[in-house]
Write an enzyme that holds these catalytic residues in place. Structure first.
Site, short mmCIF file in Angstrom:
data_model
loop_
_atom_site.label_atom_id
_atom_site.label_comp_id
_atom_site.label_asym_id
_atom_site.label_seq_id
_atom_site.Cartn_x
_atom_site.Cartn_y
_atom_site.Cartn_z
N VAL A 130 41.76 24.05 36.00
CA VAL A 130 43.09 24.37 36.55
C VAL A 130 44.10 24.48 35.41
O VAL A 130 44.29 23.52 34.66
CB VAL A 130 43.55 23.30 37.55
CG1 VAL A 130 44.92 23.64 38.12
CG2 VAL A 130 42.55 23.13 38.69
N GLY A 185 45.07 44.20 29.14
CA GLY A 185 44.02 43.18 29.30
C GLY A 185 44.52 41.92 29.99
O GLY A 185 43.85 40.90 30.00
N GLU A 188 42.60 42.12 35.47
CA GLU A 188 41.23 42.64 35.55
C GLU A 188 41.26 44.07 36.10
O GLU A 188 42.18 44.42 36.85
CB GLU A 188 40.40 41.78 36.51
CG GLU A 188 40.32 40.32 36.17
CD GLU A 188 39.32 40.03 35.06
OE1 GLU A 188 38.43 40.87 34.82
OE2 GLU A 188 39.45 38.97 34.41
N LYS A 203 42.43 26.81 42.70
CA LYS A 203 43.09 25.78 41.88
C LYS A 203 43.89 24.82 42.77
O LYS A 203 43.89 23.61 42.55
CB LYS A 203 43.99 26.44 40.84
CG LYS A 203 43.23 27.28 39.82
CD LYS A 203 44.19 28.09 38.96
CE LYS A 203 43.48 29.01 37.99
NZ LYS A 203 44.40 30.02 37.41
N GLY A 300 43.18 31.90 28.54
CA GLY A 300 42.97 32.26 27.13
C GLY A 300 41.90 31.36 26.53
O GLY A 300 41.72 30.22 26.97
#
Lengths: 420, 420
Positions: A130, A185, A188, A203, A300
């Site tokens: 999460v 990017g 999606e 989440k 990331g």
């Protein structure tokens, strides 16, 4: 100094990030924490893909990780529900400590995975599942235990926050910003999981389960995506001093839990309003701590690796692994909820129309806090009306709107308002 | 279920808050955490004062807490340096786990207290010593271990943030808002510790020591209070899109640590700018996690009790107490630092004056990013000039300003700018 062998399940973006972080920062970790982690085996789908990882570590047979008696800690970042969830359960049943970044597998198979951890006394860590680097799981489990948490409001999907931030700033349309985000990017090619709120719902299931000590299943979460949001809604909201976010909201009131993901207005001076770009933030209220917010990068490779390696250290240092403080009683979900509603509608510009609209709201106990007429009469003889209600029942607002005559009112947007 | 006897050192506002929280929330803690905490003895200065606490628990002899073999955990919230620091050391030497909210005792006697914890293998917990309910100590120690933390910027004093928030919003003068804050109980009758930055310096010493793994003593922290801040500075900053805060800043660059507390401008869209009223927030940057912020109530009985009880639970569950991951090497403090500077001055309104000022800056390598002249020529033939430099050395800016001729330039304010 302790040496601990680690196995990876998956080695995409995040797996490579963890490998890189352990390689580059391993010396400091040894010095500060007294532990050396050694990656022993990595399960990958294809052995042929080029990676900056020694070929000898890779395998395409899950049992090389799951059954290796040398491997004490298994990290999973394959993503997706299966086969990830089955691998997690197998690793736990083999007595391995599991560290996962996989909200979908964890939220969808919560009870099965937690049961395996309990039955086999294996460690289960999931900080990275999460909000990436944000230590929100730790905050709820290890810092706010002395609180009756009353509400959680989170911007827990970076893609949608990026899109909404740009729509707010530029007045741009959803489709245009989405296309841009895909080029960059940040979204999606198939954006459904993000923009329809599925990602946030996984989440929120995990967060609310921990906060309220009851299992809040994903399916019990009301979910509404952001694809219907228009620049006009964003702009009308701004005129009321409101900023639009895709919020995940969970509240506990009178023993019942409400949990929902939907586009939400927050006051522009609320801390959540200033969470821009792809950042995430979770706003928590507890009866002792008061209001708190945790802000950071929710995705990331390196931010997620930061959380995964912190779990790795915690798991390695813990003698008796904690289980989630969640009781077995089923969670009572609220069937309705109260909040301020923003309602925009196209209504006939004729005498008596407004009085009929207001009368219908009133009959359902929906009290209006303010109303503005927006712009000029259109070619169909209609105008835009924007209402802000006082706190009202969701069901009552829906009923009132469904009763307003079709020929009087059309094109209705309803957006909930929180944080006022 | 485990029963653990707890002793209190001190029972003012915070101590009573902890007692109340343990009483009212003890049932839930038992259920969720499997532990029952029993307050066994409370050291108070006066036995006569009326408190909502059974009289039998109170004592005015420190040894009743420090030497009671039944008491495993000692919580300290007496405040002040002594006798608190000595009590903390004695408790640790007696093998008791210590949980403290006392930043002053801890920061001023860091090495002695940590040594006692190490030598006697006693637990030392201090989440509540910095920023009340915000779990910033846990975040640094338990969640960001895989990060080289490069900077910390914190609003870690609620009183000054309340004053500056009101000065910004209302254009009010420092003295007026201070008087108001004192009336409301938000500032002490003697406000020195808050407004001169001492309180923030204690907290920054603890935070930067943990973040950089080197002891950063309080005395090594540059400290500048907020008593000199004028409404004109606040207003000029706003015209550059800047919001004024009393920030605690610590950075690690090239092996040297800079640590400082001073009034600081941050861009108005920086997350710290939106931290209003008496709230606290700490903004942390790490090489893997990126930028994070932790926001919440930094003071008050219940928020502080929330942190203290979370430490109590953590301490009770930990078999091997962690020591701060701080090495014995002394910390190299930076002798100078680089940042953007906001410089406001009253300068002669005559041909050549501006060129002299700019020339002096240039000779010291201080490059100007923008300049505005503010308002009209005053009766002394002077105008207000406001400069924003590019990133420049603090020392160079000071040298340049000291060289500007007295008859040319007077009444100079220098305010650092961070977060751009």
């Amino acid at each position: 100094m302790e040496r601990i062998a680690v196995g990876f399940l998956g080695c995409g973006n995040i797996g490579c990030g963890v490998y890189r972080l352990l390689e580059s920062f391993g010396g400091e970790l040894e010095k500060n924490e007294g532990i050396r982690f050694e990656v022993r085996r990595i399960l990958v789908r294809s052995l042929e893909k080029t990676r900056a990882i020694p070929r000898a570590l890779l395998t395409d047979r899950p049992e090389d990780v799951l059954n290796d008696p040398q491997i004490a800690l298994v990290m999973e970042f394959m993503g997706g529900e299966e086969p990830a969830a089955s691998y997690l359960v197998r690793a736990l049943q083999n007595g391995k400590t599991v560290i996962t970044a996989n909200k979908m597998a964890l939220a969808s198979h919560w009870e099965e995975i937690v049961r395996a951890a309990r039955d086999y006394q294996s460690g289960l860590y999931y900080e990275a599942s999460v909000c990436g680097a944000i230590p929100i799981i730790r905050a709820i489990n290890d810092s706010l235990q002395a609180n009756r948490i009353t509400s959680i409001m989170g911007i827990i999907n970076g893609t949608t926050n990026y899109i909404l931030s740009r729509m707010s700033r530029e007045g741009a349309a959803y489709g245009d910003v989405l296309a841009d985000a895909q080029r960059l990017g940040l979204a999606e090619p198939d954006p459904t999981a993000d923009v329809e709120g599925y990602d946030a719902a996984y989440k929120l299931s995990i967060l609310s389960t921990l906060a309220f000590h009851r299992h809040v299943p994903v399916e019990a979460i009301y979910r509404e995506g952001m694809t219907g949001v228009t620049p006009l809604d964003v702009q009308c909201g701004r005129e009321f001093g409101l900023t639009l976010k895709l919020l995940a909201v969970a509240k506990m009131e009178g023993g019942a839990v409400e949990a929902r993901v939907h586009p939400t207005f927050v006051p522009e001076d609320h801390p959540l309003a200033s969470v821009g770009e792809a950042f995430n933030a979770v706003y928590v209220s507890g009866h002792a701590c008061g209001e708190m917010m945790f802000y950071g990068r929710g995705a990331g490779d390196m931010p997620t690796a930061s959380a995964l390696v912190s779990d790795l250290i915690k798991a390695a240092k813990t003698k008796k692994h904690p289980l989630p403080a969640v009781c077995d009683e089923p969670c009572t979900m609220a069937q309705d909820w109260q909040c301020v509603h923003f309602v925009r509608m196209r209504a006939k510009d004729e005498p008596g129309a407004l009085s009929q609209v207001c009368g219908t709201f009133a009959r359902h106990g929906v009290s209006i806090a303010s109303m503005v007429q927006k712009g000029e009469r259109d070619e169909g003889g209609c105008v835009q009306l924007v209402f802000l209600t006082h706190r009202a029942s969701e069901r009552a607002v829906r009923l009132a709107l469904s009763e307003m005559a079709r020929d009087l009112v059309s094109k209705v947007s309803v957006i909930r308002v929180e944080g006022r």
